[in-house]
Design a protein around this motif. Sequence first.
Motif, PDB file in Angstrom:
ATOM      1  N   ARG A  72       2.408  -3.353   2.180  1.00 34.13           N
ATOM      2  CA  ARG A  72       2.417  -4.743   1.698  1.00 34.13           C
ATOM      3  C   ARG A  72       3.650  -5.024   0.848  1.00 34.13           C
ATOM      4  O   ARG A  72       4.265  -6.097   0.941  1.00 34.13           O
ATOM      5  CB  ARG A  72       1.150  -5.020   0.889  1.00 34.13           C
ATOM      6  N   LYS A  73       3.991  -4.060   0.034  1.00 38.55           N
ATOM      7  CA  LYS A  73       5.173  -4.228  -0.810  1.00 38.55           C
ATOM      8  C   LYS A  73       6.436  -4.340   0.043  1.00 38.55           C
ATOM      9  O   LYS A  73       7.329  -5.150  -0.238  1.00 38.55           O
ATOM     10  CB  LYS A  73       5.290  -3.031  -1.760  1.00 38.55           C
ATOM     11  N   LEU A  74       6.488  -3.546   1.113  1.00 38.60           N
ATOM     12  CA  LEU A  74       7.630  -3.606   2.008  1.00 38.60           C
ATOM     13  C   LEU A  74       7.690  -4.950   2.719  1.00 38.60           C
ATOM     14  O   LEU A  74       8.764  -5.535   2.882  1.00 38.60           O
ATOM     15  CB  LEU A  74       7.537  -2.470   3.034  1.00 38.60           C
ATOM     16  N   ALA A  76       6.511  -7.791   1.577  1.00 40.48           N
ATOM     17  CA  ALA A  76       6.951  -8.775   0.583  1.00 40.48           C
ATOM     18  C   ALA A  76       8.456  -8.678   0.367  1.00 40.48           C
ATOM     19  O   ALA A  76       9.152  -9.694   0.237  1.00 40.48           O
ATOM     20  CB  ALA A  76       6.206  -8.556  -0.734  1.00 40.48           C
ATOM     21  N   ALA A  77       8.953  -7.444   0.356  1.00 42.02           N
ATOM     22  CA  ALA A  77      10.398  -7.257   0.174  1.00 42.02           C
ATOM     23  C   ALA A  77      11.170  -7.846   1.358  1.00 42.02           C
ATOM     24  O   ALA A  77      12.233  -8.457   1.194  1.00 42.02           O
ATOM     25  CB  ALA A  77      10.710  -5.777   0.025  1.00 42.02           C
ATOM     26  N   ARG A  78      10.621  -7.635   2.551  1.00 41.80           N
ATOM     27  CA  ARG A  78      11.290  -8.202   3.726  1.00 41.80           C
ATOM     28  C   ARG A  78      11.252  -9.735   3.690  1.00 41.80           C
ATOM     29  O   ARG A  78      12.216 -10.389   4.085  1.00 41.80           O
ATOM     30  CB  ARG A  78      10.612  -7.674   4.985  1.00 41.80           C
ATOM     31  N   LYS A  79      10.104 -10.289   3.233  1.00 38.27           N
ATOM     32  CA  LYS A  79      10.028 -11.739   3.092  1.00 38.27           C
ATOM     33  C   LYS A  79      11.035 -12.219   2.054  1.00 38.27           C
ATOM     34  O   LYS A  79      11.706 -13.242   2.241  1.00 38.27           O
ATOM     35  CB  LYS A  79       8.607 -12.132   2.682  1.00 38.27           C
ATOM     36  N   GLU A 203      11.819   4.171   1.412  1.00 40.63           N
ATOM     37  CA  GLU A 203      11.631   5.565   1.010  1.00 40.63           C
ATOM     38  C   GLU A 203      10.191   5.791   0.541  1.00 40.63           C
ATOM     39  O   GLU A 203       9.578   6.819   0.836  1.00 40.63           O
ATOM     40  CB  GLU A 203      12.614   5.916  -0.110  1.00 40.63           C
ATOM     41  N   LEU A 204       9.626   4.819  -0.183  1.00 40.49           N
ATOM     42  CA  LEU A 204       8.232   4.919  -0.602  1.00 40.49           C
ATOM     43  C   LEU A 204       7.307   4.953   0.609  1.00 40.49           C
ATOM     44  O   LEU A 204       6.343   5.724   0.650  1.00 40.49           O
ATOM     45  CB  LEU A 204       7.870   3.727  -1.497  1.00 40.49           C
TER      46      LEU A 204
END
Length: 395
Positions: A72-74, A76-79, A203-204
């Motif tokens: 989910r964090k990835l 959001a980062a892509r968004k 990486e995470l």
Amino acid sequence: MPALLLGLVVSASPAASAGGLTDARDKVRKALVQAKKDVASDKEAVASAEDRLSASESSLDKARSELAYVTRKLAAARKQDAAIAADLAVAEEAFDDASAAVLAAQARVDDQRALVGQVVRTTYQQRTDLQGLGLVLGAESASDLAQRVQWSTTLFDSTTGQLDRLKELQAGLESARAGRAEAESALGERRRASAAHVAEVKELAAEAARRKADLAKLVAANRALKAKAQDELESSRKQYQALEKEEARITAKLRGDSYDIVNTGGFIRPVNAPNGSPFGMRYHPILHYWRMHWGTDFGAACGAPIRAMADGKVISAGWTTYGFGNYTIISYGRMFGAQLASGYAHQSKVLVHAGQKVKQGQVVGYVGTTGLSTGCHLHLQIYRNGVRVNPMRYL
């Protein structure tokens, strides 16, 4: 191992005495007690394996939650990257507009500079000591003279105005260049921050995926462990059931059979080798818990002779199916106030047979690595009234 006692009793001479059969029955009963302990131990092993399996599955669920969080964090980062990319596109468009404005301003400055240069050159070429006199002498009238003076003044004022215009255009050009540099710097900083953020989140995600794979392997290993422990438990149960049947058979034979030996001598070492892995508890490499090692190992070389520890009678000899490979059991009758027997496991070759009488020191077989063995050695077991005891008590 209960199966060993079963082999000892089943292979006994049919001509056994009532006393000998009584002792045999006592052996089996004691073996039953040990078998019950083995069953309980294997049950504990299964429960332990199930606990480890449950713990690893809980850890896997946790890893899955962490992976979902990182995913989910990835996302959001892509968004966010998409929003940053849109901002960058607007900024790049502005930068392009600023660059075009710089080019246009540069062109105007160049044109103005050329115009001013032409005016300056013309004025310079016309500027002589006779210029003022020419204005006066060339005039045909006072009115003409006034017009000539006015024209000269206008030309000078025009040149000054063109120079001022050039300065203004140059200032605009510098301002446009500064704006373009600022926009370019901001774009570069945003791009670097965005790239670093995405790399960190990726990486995470990769780390979470690796953790998930490791835990999945752990779960698979624990499942295999549980299956192995269950197999061990079933094996112990079967041995216990077989011993119960053997006890009933021996009880039925307690009628008039006769067999007894009284041995007053002592024991010699069965092999000329140092003792190694001792009698007692040791860690089970498959079930991962402590379990009893019912004998003493001697580190003899392959082919080393194995000798009878005292005068006795071979109870059983040959191949077994419970891990000892070629195994020989010799009964020494009553010694040291009890019924004693020995077992020699993992032999490469057996030289005696059931029912054969042997003398102390007689070679009865050779050291090997048959059965469940990782290298040549002699596994020695001593039975006291049917109960396995520490062999080193008698050596």
